[in-house]
Design a protein around this motif. Structure first.
Motif, PDB file in Angstrom:
ATOM      1  N   VAL A  51       0.775  -1.360   0.151  1.00 21.42           N
ATOM      2  CA  VAL A  51      -0.340  -0.078  -0.191  1.00 21.42           C
ATOM      3  C   VAL A  51       0.911   1.176  -0.150  1.00 21.42           C
ATOM      4  CG1 VAL A  51      -1.864  -1.015   1.291  1.00 21.42           C
ATOM      5  CG2 VAL A  51      -0.135   0.051   2.661  1.00 21.42           C
ATOM      6  N   GLY A  52       0.414   2.243  -0.585  1.00 28.45           N
ATOM      7  CA  GLY A  52       1.216   3.569  -0.759  1.00 28.45           C
ATOM      8  C   GLY A  52       1.022   4.248   0.556  1.00 28.45           C
ATOM      9  N   SER A  53       1.761   5.526   0.866  1.00 26.60           N
ATOM     10  CA  SER A  53       1.940   5.792   1.989  1.00 26.60           C
ATOM     11  C   SER A  53       0.690   6.692   2.573  1.00 26.60           C
ATOM     12  CB  SER A  53       3.056   6.985   2.186  1.00 26.60           C
ATOM     13  OG  SER A  53       2.754   7.812   1.005  1.00 26.60           O
ATOM     14  N   GLN A  54      -0.384   7.086   1.655  1.00 27.05           N
ATOM     15  CA  GLN A  54      -1.419   7.813   1.943  1.00 27.05           C
ATOM     16  C   GLN A  54      -2.700   7.045   2.067  1.00 27.05           C
ATOM     17  OE1 GLN A  54      -1.703  11.302  -0.500  1.00 27.05           O
ATOM     18  NE2 GLN A  54       0.441  11.726  -0.305  1.00 27.05           N
ATOM     19  N   VAL A  55      -2.542   5.664   1.730  1.00 25.61           N
ATOM     20  CA  VAL A  55      -3.608   4.890   1.568  1.00 25.61           C
ATOM     21  C   VAL A  55      -4.097   4.159   3.284  1.00 25.61           C
ATOM     22  CG1 VAL A  55      -4.225   2.311   1.199  1.00 25.61           C
ATOM     23  CG2 VAL A  55      -3.070   3.581  -0.510  1.00 25.61           C
ATOM     24  N   THR A  56      -5.411   4.357   3.469  1.00 24.62           N
ATOM     25  CA  THR A  56      -5.688   4.162   4.771  1.00 24.62           C
ATOM     26  C   THR A  56      -6.789   3.069   5.002  1.00 24.62           C
ATOM     27  OG1 THR A  56      -7.737   6.011   4.341  1.00 24.62           O
ATOM     28  CG2 THR A  56      -5.825   6.861   5.384  1.00 24.62           C
ATOM     29  N   ARG A  57      -7.473   2.486   3.829  1.00 22.26           N
ATOM     30  CA  ARG A  57      -8.530   1.495   4.360  1.00 22.26           C
ATOM     31  C   ARG A  57      -8.143   0.232   3.870  1.00 22.26           C
ATOM     32  NH1 ARG A  57     -12.102   1.692   0.700  1.00 22.26           N
ATOM     33  NH2 ARG A  57     -11.083   3.133  -0.924  1.00 22.26           N
ATOM     34  N   PHE A  58      -6.829  -0.066   3.372  1.00 19.19           N
ATOM     35  CA  PHE A  58      -6.450  -1.316   3.025  1.00 19.19           C
ATOM     36  C   PHE A  58      -5.139  -1.605   3.418  1.00 19.19           C
ATOM     37  CE2 PHE A  58      -9.342   0.170  -0.374  1.00 19.19           C
ATOM     38  CZ  PHE A  58     -10.433  -0.959  -0.225  1.00 19.19           C
ATOM     39  N   GLN A  59      -4.792  -2.890   3.764  1.00 21.19           N
ATOM     40  CA  GLN A  59      -3.462  -3.113   4.067  1.00 21.19           C
ATOM     41  C   GLN A  59      -2.993  -4.635   3.489  1.00 21.19           C
ATOM     42  OE1 GLN A  59      -3.792  -4.091   8.340  1.00 21.19           O
ATOM     43  NE2 GLN A  59      -5.270  -5.430   8.245  1.00 21.19           N
ATOM     44  N   PRO A  60      -1.887  -4.930   3.244  1.00 18.89           N
ATOM     45  CA  PRO A  60      -1.364  -6.256   2.614  1.00 18.89           C
ATOM     46  C   PRO A  60      -2.173  -7.371   3.179  1.00 18.89           C
ATOM     47  CG  PRO A  60       0.516  -5.027   3.158  1.00 18.89           C
ATOM     48  CD  PRO A  60      -0.525  -4.254   3.731  1.00 18.89           C
ATOM     49  N   GLY A  61      -2.655  -8.314   2.120  1.00 16.65           N
ATOM     50  CA  GLY A  61      -3.364  -9.467   2.565  1.00 16.65           C
ATOM     51  C   GLY A  61      -4.965  -9.140   2.347  1.00 16.65           C
ATOM     52  N   ASP A  62      -5.572  -7.952   2.154  1.00 17.02           N
ATOM     53  CA  ASP A  62      -6.869  -7.812   1.900  1.00 17.02           C
ATOM     54  C   ASP A  62      -7.102  -8.347   0.601  1.00 17.02           C
ATOM     55  OD1 ASP A  62      -7.185  -6.519   4.392  1.00 17.02           O
ATOM     56  OD2 ASP A  62      -7.053  -4.557   3.620  1.00 17.02           O
TER      57      ASP A  62
END
Length: 314
Positions: free
Chosen positions: A74-85
């Protein structure tokens, strides 16, 4: 990574399965490991060069808008997702989903419906969003209205039948003889076999006519459209554009066309409809990524029922 690339516009021969560099993500993007994609007519229209004024002359290009897969970065400004989603959604124009990895804006994806396979989920975004935005946003569909879907067994049409029913409409689906049972199974209250009957010559009146295959016009269908009804097309043809401009300023019947706008909010809404059993994906065939040329060729015949899925990564 493996991807299908084009280096010029043309026939299916320009689709080349090869190794390319993995994309790098921007701060607002996700890197998605793509498990599945699907074929939409816009994909092969871009490949043919029919939309070259928009898609431009810069090559190589990786096409494909629909995807379902797993977030790996995920990019530095991504807030709703994380690796594995597990996610599903769309890429930016002109594509990028016909590859093992894709860089996708956060605001164009949502969590994958839990009751769909990756292939089924990848069949949803562009077609279902087109149907939803046509009926809800352009047609202002209301409970109890009478809605006709032309091309009810196709990719967009199969979702349109189900969405119209979920929104409380009385639905008539138009398809070929062999697909009438499918259209009924999707929830259509009435079906019309276009090989035997032209719906525009019928006696029924409709609040909304959604031409999911872009074959007709307001002028051709106005006799069976109610006085304040809306004709909506998926094809912004010169006639439809002119009709939409003229009817926008005149009282009575309206002509409109839909240009799908991918967004997380609508994908979440579709996810809820899917998980509650109100809509499902209809898949005609599934091809592996390396056979994308055959998938495009089949889509171009216009005979696909529902969507054509692409299995990218097992």
């Amino acid at each position: 990574m493996k991807a299908v690339v084009i280096r010029r516009y043309g026939t299916t021969d320009v689709l080349q399965y090869e190794d390319v560099e993995q994309p790098r993500i921007e701060p607002t993007q996700l890197l998605v490991k793509v498990y599945a994609s699907s074929v939409n007519p816009i994909d092969w229209k871009i490949r043919q060069g029919a939309l070259s004024l928009i898609s431009g002359s810069k090559f190589p290009k990786i096409l494909g808008f629909d995807l379902a897969g797993e977030v790996v970065q995920v990019g530095s400004q991504v807030t709703r997702f994380q690796p594995g989603d597990a996610v599903y959604g769309s890429t930016n124009f002109p594509g990028g989903a016909y590859a093992e990895f894709a860089a996708v804006p956060e605001n164009l994806v949502a969590f994958k419906p839990t009751n769909l396979t990756y292939e089924e989920a990848a069949a949803v975004p562009l077609a279902a969003l087109t149907a939803l935005q046509a009926l809800r946003d352009q047609g202002n569909i209301q409970t109890g209205q009478s809605v006709l879907i032309n091309g009810a067994a196709g990719g967009v049409g199969s979702f349109a039948v189900q969405i119209a029913k979920a929104l409380g409409a009385e639905v008539t689906g138009v398809s070929s003889t062999q697909n009438l049972d499918l259209v009924k199974s999707l929830g259509a209250d009435h079906v019309i076999d276009y090989k035997r009957e032209d719906f525009a010559d019928g006696t029924a009146q409709y609040d909304i006519i959604f031409d999911a295959v872009g074959k007709r016009s307001l002028f051709q269908t106005k006799r069976v459209l109610k006085s304040n009804g809306v004709y909506i097309s998926t094809l912004p043809s010169p006639q439809t554009v002119v009709e939409s401009i003229l009817t926008a300023v005149l009282p009575g019947q309206k002509a409109k066309f839909v240009l799908e706008k991918p967004n997380t909010q609508d994908l979440v809404y579709l996810k809820e409809l899917i998980e509650t059993g109100k809509i499902r994906a209809v898949i005609d065939r599934t091809y592996p990524l390396q056979e994308l040329a055959a998938a495009h060729a089949y889509s171009e015949t216009g005979r696909a029922v529902g969507k054509i899925a692409i299995a990218v990564t097992s």
